[in-house]
Motif scaffolding. Structure first.
Motif, short mmCIF file in Angstrom:
data_model
loop_
_atom_site.label_atom_id
_atom_site.label_comp_id
_atom_site.label_asym_id
_atom_site.label_seq_id
_atom_site.Cartn_x
_atom_site.Cartn_y
_atom_site.Cartn_z
N GLU A 35 4.17 0.02 -0.25
CA GLU A 35 3.57 -1.18 0.32
C GLU A 35 2.06 -1.00 0.40
O GLU A 35 1.56 0.09 0.66
N GLU A 36 1.32 -2.06 0.16
CA GLU A 36 -0.13 -2.01 0.21
C GLU A 36 -0.60 -1.70 1.63
O GLU A 36 -0.02 -2.21 2.59
N LYS B 140 -2.30 -1.89 5.20
CA LYS B 140 -2.56 -3.08 5.99
C LYS B 140 -4.02 -3.49 5.94
O LYS B 140 -4.34 -4.67 5.93
N GLU B 141 -4.92 -2.52 5.92
CA GLU B 141 -6.34 -2.83 5.90
C GLU B 141 -6.72 -3.56 4.62
O GLU B 141 -7.47 -4.54 4.63
N ILE B 142 -6.20 -3.09 3.48
CA ILE B 142 -6.53 -3.71 2.20
C ILE B 142 -5.88 -5.09 2.11
O ILE B 142 -6.49 -6.04 1.62
N ALA B 143 -4.66 -5.21 2.60
CA ALA B 143 -3.98 -6.52 2.57
C ALA B 143 -4.74 -7.53 3.42
O ALA B 143 -4.92 -8.69 3.00
N ALA C 56 -1.66 11.16 -4.84
CA ALA C 56 -1.80 9.78 -5.29
C ALA C 56 -0.78 8.91 -4.56
O ALA C 56 0.29 9.36 -4.18
N LEU C 57 -1.16 7.66 -4.36
CA LEU C 57 -0.26 6.74 -3.68
C LEU C 57 0.91 6.40 -4.58
O LEU C 57 0.79 6.34 -5.81
N ASP C 58 2.03 6.16 -3.98
CA ASP C 58 3.22 5.76 -4.71
C ASP C 58 3.00 4.34 -5.22
O ASP C 58 2.69 3.43 -4.45
N PRO C 59 3.16 4.09 -6.53
CA PRO C 59 2.91 2.74 -7.04
C PRO C 59 3.86 1.69 -6.45
O PRO C 59 3.52 0.52 -6.38
#
Length: 194
Positions: free
Chosen positions: A156-157, A159-162, A150-153
């Motif tokens: 950093e988001e 780059k593609e989603i940002a 799982a991604l660390d909450p």
């Protein structure tokens, strides 16, 4: 001052006695499976649907232990009046684990995520020729590939989603400026007053 004769022997026996009184940490391997780290490099699994026969894995392999055979097929045009396309079809994908040095270069260079590490390590054979795993065997290893962590909450988001979020916000802002009356009206069900 001269060392006392036999002092080295006494130190060695003291170490031996200390070690004998400690609890052993030996794991009884065949009976108890070891706790493997999450990124263990065991065997390589092939997700055949993603393979486009680009041959990058075979070209970059320093041991030349990946064997790929393919042929070209003609695909009919997607729309009337279009032109026919050709695509590669995978005939053989094999990895010789007797030669493989488990460097992971093939997995890193695969642009289509067709190769994955599996933590399985129990695939020893009595005949060295059996260590060449064909695509059917490599496909079976895919079922043992663990899910990505799982991604660390707090991370950093991506780059593609940002970038997608920014473009969606710009589009929503442009639509709100172009149609300010619709943006300020409350949503009412069509076909009647509420």
């Amino acid at each position: 001052m001269a060392p006392i004769p036999g002092s080295g022997l006494a130190k060695g026996l003291a170490v031996t006695l200390r070690t004998m009184t400690r609890k052993t940490v030996t794991e009884q391997y065949p009976d108890a499976q070891p706790e493997l780290p999450p990124r263990t490099r065991g065997v390589i699994g092939l997700f055949e649907e993603n393979c486009t026969v680009c041959m990058l894995c075979a070209r970059e392999c320093p041991d030349w232990c990946i064997y790929i055979d393919s042929h070209k097929e003609t695909v009919p045009p997607a729309a009337p009046g279009g032109r026919e396309r050709s695509r590669n079809v995978l005939d053989r994908f094999a990895i010789d684990f007797a030669l493989c040095m488990y460097c992971g270069i093939c997995i890193e260079v695969c642009p289509f995520d067709a190769l994955f590490w599996s933590p399985e390590f129990e695939y020893a054979e009595t005949d060295i020729h059996e260590l060449t795993h064909e695509r059917d065997k490599l496909r079976e290893w895919m079922w043992t590939v663990p899910a990505p962590p799982a991604l660390d909450p707090a991370a950093e988001e991506p780059k593609e989603i940002a970038a997608a979020r920014k473009s969606a916000e710009k589009l929503a802002a442009a639509q709100a400026e172009a149609y300010p009356a619709q943006a300020s009206e409350p949503n009412t069900p069509e076909g009647g007053d509420s």
